[in-house]
Design a protein around this motif. Structure first.
Motif, PDB file in Angstrom:
ATOM      1  N   VAL A  22     133.407  69.788  25.485  1.00 49.61           N
ATOM      2  CA  VAL A  22     132.377  68.867  25.010  1.00 49.61           C
ATOM      3  C   VAL A  22     131.561  69.596  23.943  1.00 49.61           C
ATOM      4  O   VAL A  22     131.391  70.817  24.001  1.00 49.61           O
ATOM      5  N   LEU A  23     131.083  68.848  22.970  1.00 51.39           N
ATOM      6  CA  LEU A  23     130.253  69.431  21.917  1.00 51.39           C
ATOM      7  C   LEU A  23     128.814  69.546  22.412  1.00 51.39           C
ATOM      8  O   LEU A  23     128.231  68.556  22.866  1.00 51.39           O
ATOM      9  N   LEU A  24     128.269  70.753  22.316  1.00 49.37           N
ATOM     10  CA  LEU A  24     126.864  70.983  22.650  1.00 49.37           C
ATOM     11  C   LEU A  24     126.103  71.372  21.392  1.00 49.37           C
ATOM     12  O   LEU A  24     126.655  72.019  20.494  1.00 49.37           O
ATOM     13  N   LEU A  25     124.837  70.973  21.345  1.00 54.07           N
ATOM     14  CA  LEU A  25     123.941  71.312  20.249  1.00 54.07           C
ATOM     15  C   LEU A  25     122.791  72.114  20.840  1.00 54.07           C
ATOM     16  O   LEU A  25     122.228  71.714  21.867  1.00 54.07           O
ATOM     17  N   ARG A  26     122.439  73.237  20.215  1.00 58.10           N
ATOM     18  CA  ARG A  26     121.286  74.003  20.705  1.00 58.10           C
ATOM     19  C   ARG A  26     120.037  73.528  19.980  1.00 58.10           C
ATOM     20  O   ARG A  26     119.957  73.567  18.753  1.00 58.10           O
ATOM     21  N   ARG A  27     119.075  73.071  20.762  1.00 58.13           N
ATOM     22  CA  ARG A  27     117.829  72.526  20.218  1.00 58.13           C
ATOM     23  C   ARG A  27     117.015  73.633  19.561  1.00 58.13           C
ATOM     24  O   ARG A  27     116.988  74.769  20.032  1.00 58.13           O
ATOM     25  N   TYR A  28     116.351  73.268  18.474  1.00 56.33           N
ATOM     26  CA  TYR A  28     115.605  74.237  17.686  1.00 56.33           C
ATOM     27  C   TYR A  28     114.435  73.537  17.009  1.00 56.33           C
ATOM     28  O   TYR A  28     114.608  72.478  16.395  1.00 56.33           O
ATOM     29  N   ASN A  29     113.247  74.124  17.155  1.00 56.99           N
ATOM     30  CA  ASN A  29     112.097  73.669  16.372  1.00 56.99           C
ATOM     31  C   ASN A  29     111.690  72.221  16.658  1.00 56.99           C
ATOM     32  O   ASN A  29     111.173  71.540  15.780  1.00 56.99           O
ATOM     33  N   THR A  30     111.937  71.733  17.887  1.00 58.05           N
ATOM     34  CA  THR A  30     111.608  70.341  18.211  1.00 58.05           C
ATOM     35  C   THR A  30     110.376  70.222  19.101  1.00 58.05           C
ATOM     36  O   THR A  30     109.794  69.156  19.202  1.00 58.05           O
ATOM     37  N   GLY A  31     110.054  71.302  19.811  1.00 56.39           N
ATOM     38  CA  GLY A  31     108.957  71.249  20.769  1.00 56.39           C
ATOM     39  C   GLY A  31     109.394  70.794  22.151  1.00 56.39           C
ATOM     40  O   GLY A  31     108.584  70.725  23.077  1.00 56.39           O
ATOM     41  N   TYR A  32     110.678  70.455  22.317  1.00 59.94           N
ATOM     42  CA  TYR A  32     111.205  70.040  23.619  1.00 59.94           C
ATOM     43  C   TYR A  32     112.516  70.776  23.892  1.00 59.94           C
ATOM     44  O   TYR A  32     113.486  70.607  23.141  1.00 59.94           O
ATOM     45  N   GLU A  33     112.526  71.604  24.919  1.00 52.40           N
ATOM     46  CA  GLU A  33     113.739  72.315  25.363  1.00 52.40           C
ATOM     47  C   GLU A  33     114.384  73.145  24.249  1.00 52.40           C
ATOM     48  O   GLU A  33     115.606  73.338  24.242  1.00 52.40           O
ATOM     49  N   ASP A  34     113.571  73.666  23.330  1.00 56.63           N
ATOM     50  CA  ASP A  34     114.123  74.504  22.259  1.00 56.63           C
ATOM     51  C   ASP A  34     114.825  75.726  22.843  1.00 56.63           C
ATOM     52  O   ASP A  34     114.360  76.323  23.818  1.00 56.63           O
ATOM     53  N   GLY A  35     115.968  76.099  22.258  1.00 59.00           N
ATOM     54  CA  GLY A  35     116.765  77.220  22.732  1.00 59.00           C
ATOM     55  C   GLY A  35     117.772  76.823  23.800  1.00 59.00           C
ATOM     56  O   GLY A  35     118.608  77.630  24.192  1.00 59.00           O
ATOM     57  N   ASN A  36     117.716  75.589  24.258  1.00 62.76           N
ATOM     58  CA  ASN A  36     118.642  75.102  25.277  1.00 62.76           C
ATOM     59  C   ASN A  36     119.629  74.119  24.663  1.00 62.76           C
ATOM     60  O   ASN A  36     119.347  73.488  23.647  1.00 62.76           O
ATOM     61  N   TYR A  37     120.787  74.000  25.328  1.00 59.21           N
ATOM     62  CA  TYR A  37     121.835  73.119  24.833  1.00 59.21           C
ATOM     63  C   TYR A  37     121.692  71.708  25.381  1.00 59.21           C
ATOM     64  O   TYR A  37     121.315  71.499  26.528  1.00 59.21           O
ATOM     65  N   SER A  38     122.042  70.758  24.534  1.00 56.69           N
ATOM     66  CA  SER A  38     122.107  69.348  24.900  1.00 56.69           C
ATOM     67  C   SER A  38     123.351  68.786  24.217  1.00 56.69           C
ATOM     68  O   SER A  38     124.207  69.534  23.750  1.00 56.69           O
ATOM     69  N   VAL A  39     123.438  67.483  24.175  1.00 52.87           N
ATOM     70  CA  VAL A  39     124.490  66.778  23.448  1.00 52.87           C
ATOM     71  C   VAL A  39     123.800  65.904  22.406  1.00 52.87           C
ATOM     72  O   VAL A  39     122.586  65.712  22.476  1.00 52.87           O
ATOM     73  N   PRO A  40     124.516  65.360  21.439  1.00 54.63           N
ATOM     74  CA  PRO A  40     123.871  64.440  20.509  1.00 54.63           C
ATOM     75  C   PRO A  40     123.182  63.328  21.296  1.00 54.63           C
ATOM     76  O   PRO A  40     123.778  62.732  22.199  1.00 54.63           O
ATOM     77  N   ALA A  41     121.923  63.078  20.962  1.00 60.05           N
ATOM     78  CA  ALA A  41     121.148  62.124  21.757  1.00 60.05           C
ATOM     79  C   ALA A  41     119.932  61.662  20.976  1.00 60.05           C
ATOM     80  O   ALA A  41     119.511  62.300  20.010  1.00 60.05           O
ATOM     81  N   GLY A  42     119.368  60.569  21.446  1.00 55.35           N
ATOM     82  CA  GLY A  42     118.127  60.079  20.856  1.00 55.35           C
ATOM     83  C   GLY A  42     117.645  58.838  21.562  1.00 55.35           C
ATOM     84  O   GLY A  42     118.356  58.246  22.381  1.00 55.35           O
TER      85      GLY A  42
END
Length: 151
Positions: A22-42
């Motif tokens: 599965v493709l994971l994206l590491r969150r960065y500079n968002t203020g929510y769960e930065d440095g952690n992996y998620s999936v494309p979402a919104g």
């Protein structure tokens, strides 16, 4: 006097699947769960069908196009975080275009990972949703065990 109806945030999460990865994206500079992996979402924008939102997020975050017919609804989660939320999870193995980091200001890494070997820093509810997907469990509640009930 009419009581205002309760409203909650609704989001869609996209599992882009290639074999058992599965493709994971590491969150960065968002203020929510930065440095952690998620999936494309919104979040759904309102007056927007769940699959349409997933297709929009795929384009915004990964630069790819998805045919609605290739999307499969794979889960729903009723989640308690800082507030109450509903999360929809959709999956596909088909898309057009090359996957790129289309939002480098919000994501600092895209990585394909085996769903049985997720990194430790996957956001916990996303980890649970991926586990549910693998088990073909369609619905889950998450975060409610932390809720403090005041009567």
């Amino acid at each position: 006097m009419l009581k205002e109806r309760f409203a909650m945030q609704v989001a869609v999460h996209l599992f882009l699947v290639k074999d058992s990865q599965v493709l994971l994206l590491r969150r960065y500079n968002t203020g929510y769960e930065d440095g952690n992996y998620s999936v494309p979402a919104g979040h759904l924008d309102g007056n927007e069908e769940v699959k349409t939102a997933a297709i929009r997020e795929a384009k915004e975050e990964c630069g790819i196009d998805i045919d609605p017919a290739s999307l499969e609804m794979v889960g729903v989660m009723h989640r308690l975080s800082t507030d109450e939320r509903i999360d929809f999870f959709v999956a596909t193995t088909e898309w057009r275009g090359e996957i790129i980091n289309a939002e480098p200001n919000k994501c600092d890494e895209l990585v394909w990972v085996d769903m049985d070997k997720l990194p430790p820093n996957v956001i916990p509810y996303v980890r649970q949703a991926l586990l549910n997907f693998r088990r073909k469990e369609w619905f889950d509640s998450f975060g409610w065990e932390r809720a403090i009930r005041v009567e």
